[in-house]
Design a protein around this motif. Structure first.
Motif, mmCIF file in Angstrom:
data_model
loop_
_atom_site.group_PDB
_atom_site.id
_atom_site.type_symbol
_atom_site.label_atom_id
_atom_site.label_comp_id
_atom_site.label_asym_id
_atom_site.label_seq_id
_atom_site.Cartn_x
_atom_site.Cartn_y
_atom_site.Cartn_z
ATOM 1 N N ALA A 58 0.841 -1.196 0.000
ATOM 2 C CA ALA A 58 0.000 0.000 0.000
ATOM 3 C C ALA A 58 0.875 1.243 0.000
ATOM 4 N N LEU A 59 0.405 2.257 -0.692
ATOM 5 C CA LEU A 59 1.060 3.565 -0.715
ATOM 6 C C LEU A 59 0.051 4.569 -0.183
ATOM 7 N N ASN A 60 0.402 5.207 0.915
ATOM 8 C CA ASN A 60 -0.478 6.189 1.554
ATOM 9 C C ASN A 60 -1.887 5.650 1.790
ATOM 10 N N GLY A 61 -1.959 4.397 2.248
ATOM 11 C CA GLY A 61 -3.234 3.803 2.626
ATOM 12 C C GLY A 61 -4.021 3.137 1.509
ATOM 13 N N THR A 62 -3.528 3.193 0.271
ATOM 14 C CA THR A 62 -4.219 2.573 -0.861
ATOM 15 C C THR A 62 -3.396 1.393 -1.376
ATOM 16 N N VAL A 63 -4.014 0.209 -1.459
ATOM 17 C CA VAL A 63 -3.301 -0.957 -1.983
ATOM 18 C C VAL A 63 -3.025 -0.724 -3.465
ATOM 19 N N GLY A 105 5.265 9.524 1.093
ATOM 20 C CA GLY A 105 4.447 9.124 2.237
ATOM 21 C C GLY A 105 4.725 7.704 2.671
ATOM 22 N N GLN A 106 3.714 7.091 3.268
ATOM 23 C CA GLN A 106 3.868 5.770 3.876
ATOM 24 C C GLN A 106 3.743 4.638 2.856
ATOM 25 N N VAL A 107 4.688 3.697 2.945
ATOM 26 C CA VAL A 107 4.667 2.470 2.147
ATOM 27 C C VAL A 107 4.503 1.327 3.139
ATOM 28 N N LYS A 108 3.538 0.447 2.863
ATOM 29 C CA LYS A 108 3.272 -0.636 3.805
ATOM 30 C C LYS A 108 3.193 -1.970 3.083
ATOM 31 N N CYS A 109 3.845 -2.960 3.653
ATOM 32 C CA CYS A 109 3.784 -4.347 3.204
ATOM 33 C C CYS A 109 2.997 -5.100 4.269
ATOM 34 N N SER A 110 1.935 -5.799 3.865
ATOM 35 C CA SER A 110 1.146 -6.553 4.838
ATOM 36 C C SER A 110 0.759 -7.908 4.262
ATOM 37 N N LEU A 111 0.332 -8.796 5.148
ATOM 38 C CA LEU A 111 -0.038 -10.149 4.767
ATOM 39 C C LEU A 111 -1.528 -10.369 4.985
ATOM 40 N N GLN A 112 -2.145 -11.126 4.079
ATOM 41 C CA GLN A 112 -3.553 -11.472 4.225
ATOM 42 C C GLN A 112 -3.766 -12.262 5.514
ATOM 43 N N ASN A 113 -4.876 -12.018 6.183
ATOM 44 C CA ASN A 113 -5.254 -12.715 7.419
ATOM 45 C C ASN A 113 -4.192 -12.597 8.506
ATOM 46 N N SER A 114 -3.545 -11.461 8.574
ATOM 47 C CA SER A 114 -2.523 -11.239 9.581
ATOM 48 C C SER A 114 -2.516 -9.763 9.957
ATOM 49 N N ASP A 115 -2.223 -9.493 11.211
ATOM 50 C CA ASP A 115 -2.089 -8.098 11.616
ATOM 51 C C ASP A 115 -0.635 -7.643 11.517
ATOM 52 N N ARG A 116 0.190 -8.487 10.942
ATOM 53 C CA ARG A 116 1.604 -8.168 10.808
ATOM 54 C C ARG A 116 1.819 -7.304 9.568
ATOM 55 N N GLY A 118 4.871 -4.319 7.650
ATOM 56 C CA GLY A 118 6.126 -3.589 7.661
ATOM 57 C C GLY A 118 5.865 -2.225 7.060
ATOM 58 N N VAL A 119 6.401 -1.189 7.679
ATOM 59 C CA VAL A 119 6.119 0.173 7.240
ATOM 60 C C VAL A 119 7.421 0.927 6.998
ATOM 61 N N ALA A 120 7.434 1.720 5.925
ATOM 62 C CA ALA A 120 8.561 2.599 5.610
ATOM 63 C C ALA A 120 7.987 3.888 5.036
ATOM 64 N N PHE A 121 8.865 4.827 4.753
ATOM 65 C CA PHE A 121 8.422 6.093 4.192
ATOM 66 C C PHE A 121 9.217 6.413 2.932
ATOM 67 N N LEU A 122 8.516 6.942 1.958
ATOM 68 C CA LEU A 122 9.109 7.373 0.696
ATOM 69 C C LEU A 122 9.194 8.891 0.707
ATOM 70 N N SER A 123 10.394 9.398 0.511
ATOM 71 C CA SER A 123 10.609 10.834 0.339
ATOM 72 C C SER A 123 11.000 11.059 -1.102
ATOM 73 N N VAL A 124 10.457 12.124 -1.690
ATOM 74 C CA VAL A 124 10.717 12.420 -3.100
ATOM 75 C C VAL A 124 11.367 13.803 -3.190
ATOM 76 N N GLN A 125 12.466 13.870 -3.938
ATOM 77 C CA GLN A 125 13.162 15.134 -4.116
ATOM 78 C C GLN A 125 12.956 15.639 -5.540
ATOM 79 N N ALA A 126 12.710 16.942 -5.639
ATOM 80 C CA ALA A 126 12.591 17.580 -6.954
ATOM 81 C C ALA A 126 13.389 18.876 -6.884
ATOM 82 N N GLY A 127 14.398 18.989 -7.721
ATOM 83 C CA GLY A 127 15.205 20.205 -7.722
ATOM 84 C C GLY A 127 15.918 20.449 -6.396
ATOM 85 N N GLY A 128 16.320 19.350 -5.737
ATOM 86 C CA GLY A 128 17.064 19.475 -4.487
ATOM 87 C C GLY A 128 16.185 19.676 -3.260
#
Length: 131
Positions: A58-63, A105-116, A118-128
């Motif tokens: 998921a990216l920012n809450g959308t699969v 924003g937030q990037v999330k990896c999740s598994l079906q039928n699990s509350d487990r 992994g979360v990370a964040f994506l930062s994007v640079q434009a023109g420094g």
């Protein structure tokens, strides 16, 4: 009475451990934070133990990408995947092509039928400038 409570508590702890063990899969290592330039690609890895049925990215809450043991389910060409097996673990890699400022924003990896998950964040640079 106190001894009876300890016995019940010990039984519950054992059952909880068996239930967790019985699920058979877990996220061993979630994705790491990434900073990329606008227009480039971003890659996120999620390492999972055997037995999983469906991985959802998921990216920012959308699969945006789902992975089955047979193939990825791609709904948008900007989000693709690669997969690897290392030492009995499965590594799912989500690749975001042509990263846009709105992808930050937030990037999330999740598994079906699990509350487990992994979360990370994506930062994007434009023109420094980091977004």
């Amino acid at each position: 009475m106190e001894g009876g409570c300890r016995g019940i508590l010990a039984t519950l702890v054992v059952l909880a451990g068996l239930a967790a063990f019985g699920s058979g899969y877990e996220i061993i290592e979630g994705p790491k934070n990434v900073t990329v330039l606008k227009g480039s690609e971003a890659r996120f890895n999620c390492t999972i133990s055997p037995g999983w049925k469906l991985i959802m990215w998921a990216l920012n809450g959308t699969v945006v990408l789902s992975i089955t043991p047979r193939e990825p389910i791609i709904t948008n060409d900007r989000f693709t995947s690669e997969s690897y097996e290392v030492g009995g673990s499965f590594i799912s890699e989500m690749i975001i092509h042509n990263v846009q400022l709105s992808d930050a924003g937030q990037v999330k990896c999740s598994l079906q039928n699990s509350d487990r998950e992994g979360v990370a964040f994506l930062s994007v640079q434009a023109g420094g400038t980091r977004v």
